[in-house]
Design a protein around this motif. Structure first.
Motif, PDB file in Angstrom:
ATOM      1  N   VAL A  89     -15.778  -4.884 -17.498  1.00  0.00           N
ATOM      2  CA  VAL A  89     -15.116  -5.118 -16.210  1.00  0.00           C
ATOM      3  C   VAL A  89     -16.133  -5.154 -15.081  1.00  0.00           C
ATOM      4  CG1 VAL A  89     -13.632  -4.011 -14.483  1.00  0.00           C
ATOM      5  CG2 VAL A  89     -12.826  -4.263 -16.828  1.00  0.00           C
ATOM      6  N   ALA A 112     -15.838 -14.909 -19.341  1.00  0.00           N
ATOM      7  CA  ALA A 112     -14.659 -14.105 -19.678  1.00  0.00           C
ATOM      8  C   ALA A 112     -13.844 -14.787 -20.765  1.00  0.00           C
ATOM      9  CB  ALA A 112     -13.808 -13.871 -18.437  1.00  0.00           C
ATOM     10  N   SER A 138     -17.817  -8.431 -15.179  1.00  0.00           N
ATOM     11  CA  SER A 138     -16.885  -9.446 -14.659  1.00  0.00           C
ATOM     12  C   SER A 138     -16.813  -9.396 -13.143  1.00  0.00           C
ATOM     13  CB  SER A 138     -15.494  -9.209 -15.266  1.00  0.00           C
ATOM     14  OG  SER A 138     -14.548 -10.094 -14.729  1.00  0.00           O
ATOM     15  N   ILE A 169      -9.740  -7.491 -17.679  1.00  0.00           N
ATOM     16  CA  ILE A 169     -10.905  -8.261 -17.241  1.00  0.00           C
ATOM     17  C   ILE A 169     -10.590  -9.033 -15.962  1.00  0.00           C
ATOM     18  CG2 ILE A 169     -12.333 -10.270 -17.805  1.00  0.00           C
ATOM     19  CD1 ILE A 169     -13.394  -7.871 -19.170  1.00  0.00           C
ATOM     20  N   GLU A 184      -7.502  -9.390 -21.603  1.00  0.00           N
ATOM     21  CA  GLU A 184      -7.715 -10.416 -20.581  1.00  0.00           C
ATOM     22  C   GLU A 184      -7.265  -9.937 -19.206  1.00  0.00           C
ATOM     23  OE1 GLU A 184      -6.741 -15.170 -19.843  1.00  0.00           O
ATOM     24  OE2 GLU A 184      -5.532 -14.015 -21.252  1.00  0.00           O
TER      25      GLU A 184
END
Length: 396
Positions: free
Chosen positions: A75, A93, A78, A252, A249
């Motif tokens: 994370v 991602a 990201s 993220i 997902e």
């Protein structure tokens, strides 16, 4: 205090990642946004892989300094990537969203062939769920998967759209119906398809208003055949894989939204402290400090929810037990990104909608994608409410 859920070790890792992104991604931002140069993205992705940052979700493969790598660290990567360029963050991602089910559900030979190239930045992956008449309603999927007993192969036919990394990925995970006679949640299967399989094509690439430089398009399968071993998990077990993939997902995407929101907020707060209007700094005006305060609160809420969900995952919580928290993180962070980008444009005035005066207009365009991808805001609210009211069957 920001980074409340992070340890000293986590914060040190963030500084390391931030330095990496400043060195590798920041100088290339214009090539990605202005020139839509996908090769530039591949170059940065390879550097990420070589640095080991794409293996954070896979402790058995990670060889870096962190003693307990996990989703919280993915994370952070990201967030720091999206802070600079959301298009690039989408590319990596998506690759990780493909790597995750390969690592967890693929047979050993399949993992060995496809997983490491993605995690080392040498190849890209993609996931294929959305169809022309299927978005959040995955139960209405039209793609069909059947097993050919004679050849011992899976045969896949269907059309997927709004697929990130379409035509650029080396491997695709495709969901389709294997048993149309049972409820959809019990008849879905996930299959791994290499990009060069006969019958694979990419009819159209989309031109989006934001995330310039990312590749999104259609993936068509016309009687595509793959070996029996390309099955992920169990036959008719695709919904379980989909649920775990969505949790991953959405957390993220919480990081993605947080990165975009932080980037907009930094521009707005700096402008409010520097710009003089009617003899005062903008930040001295009540309507402006109101916007700054709202952005600050929403960013903190997004961070707390996203980091909580990531820490929960890393503690072993998953499946339906993480669905509410993952959806909250995605919902709040994505809506916060839109709010902060919109308010930043407003605070900057004419400069906010002009490319010559910075990135505010780019962030405005980029942010609008977030409440749609990975499960719409409306779908996230449904999932949250469904967990909060277990005695009521909600009507979609």
């Amino acid at each position: 205090m920001r980074d409340f859920f992070l340890t000293h070790e986590d914060r040190a890792f963030r500084e390391e990642v931030r330095a990496f992104m400043s060195r590798e991604l920041a100088p290339k931002m214009d090539l990605i946004e202005r020139d839509q140069d996908f090769n530039t993205q591949l170059t940065v992705a390879r550097a990420l892989g070589q640095a080991g940052y794409l293996k954070l979700m896979f402790p058995d493969l990670y060889r870096g300094a962190l003693p307990k790598p996990g989703l919280i660290h993915a994370v952070i990567v990201s967030e720091e990537a999206a802070f600079l360029n959301y298009a690039f963050e989408t590319t990596i991602a998506t690759a990780l969203s493909c790597a995750y089910p390969i690592h967890r559900f693929a047979r050993a030979a399949l993992r060995e062939r496809y997983l490491l190239p993605i995690l080392e930045g040498r190849s890209l992956g993609s996931i294929c769920m959305t169809e022309p008449n299927v978005g959040s309603d995955s139960a209405s999927m039209k793609t069909r998967i059947r097993f050919d007993e004679v050849s011992g192969e899976w045969v896949i036919s269907g059309l997927k759209r709004y697929i990130s990394n379409a035509s650029k990925a080396d491997v695709y995970i495709v969901w389709g119906v294997t048993d149309p006679e049972v409820p959809p949640q019990k008849g879905l299967t996930a299959i791994l398809i290499p990009a060069d399989a006969d019958g694979m094509s990419f009819p159209r690439l989309y031109d989006f208003m934001g995330r310039r430089g990312s590749i999104v398009g259609e993936v068509a399968m016309d009687e595509v055949r793959v070996p029996e071993e390309n099955l992920l998990g169990e036959l008719n077990g695709g919904f379980k894989i989909m649920l775990s993939a969505f949790n991953f997902e959405r957390v993220i995407l919480g990081g993605s939204g947080l990165g975009v929101a932080r980037s907009a907020f930094e521009i707005a707060s700096q402008h409010a402290q520097e710009r003089v209007s009617f003899g005062q700094k903008l930040g001295q005006k009540q309507l402006i400090w109101d916007m700054i305060a709202q952005m600050s609160c929403k960013i903190d809420a997004s961070e707390l929810l996203t980091h909580r969900a990531a820490k929960m995952y890393d503690s072993g919580i998953g499946g339906k037990d993480l669905m509410r928290e993952a959806s909250q993180a995605k919902l709040v962070a994505s809506e916060t990104a839109v709010f902060c980008a919109d308010r930043t444009v407003q605070i900057l005035g004419g400069d906010g909608v002009t490319r010559q005066y910075g990135r505010a207009e780019q962030l405005y365009r980029d942010a609008r994608t977030l409440p749609i991808v990975g499960g719409t805001s409306e779908m996230c609210k449904y999932l949250i409410a469904a967990r909060e009211m277990p005695s009521i069957r909600l009507n979609l």
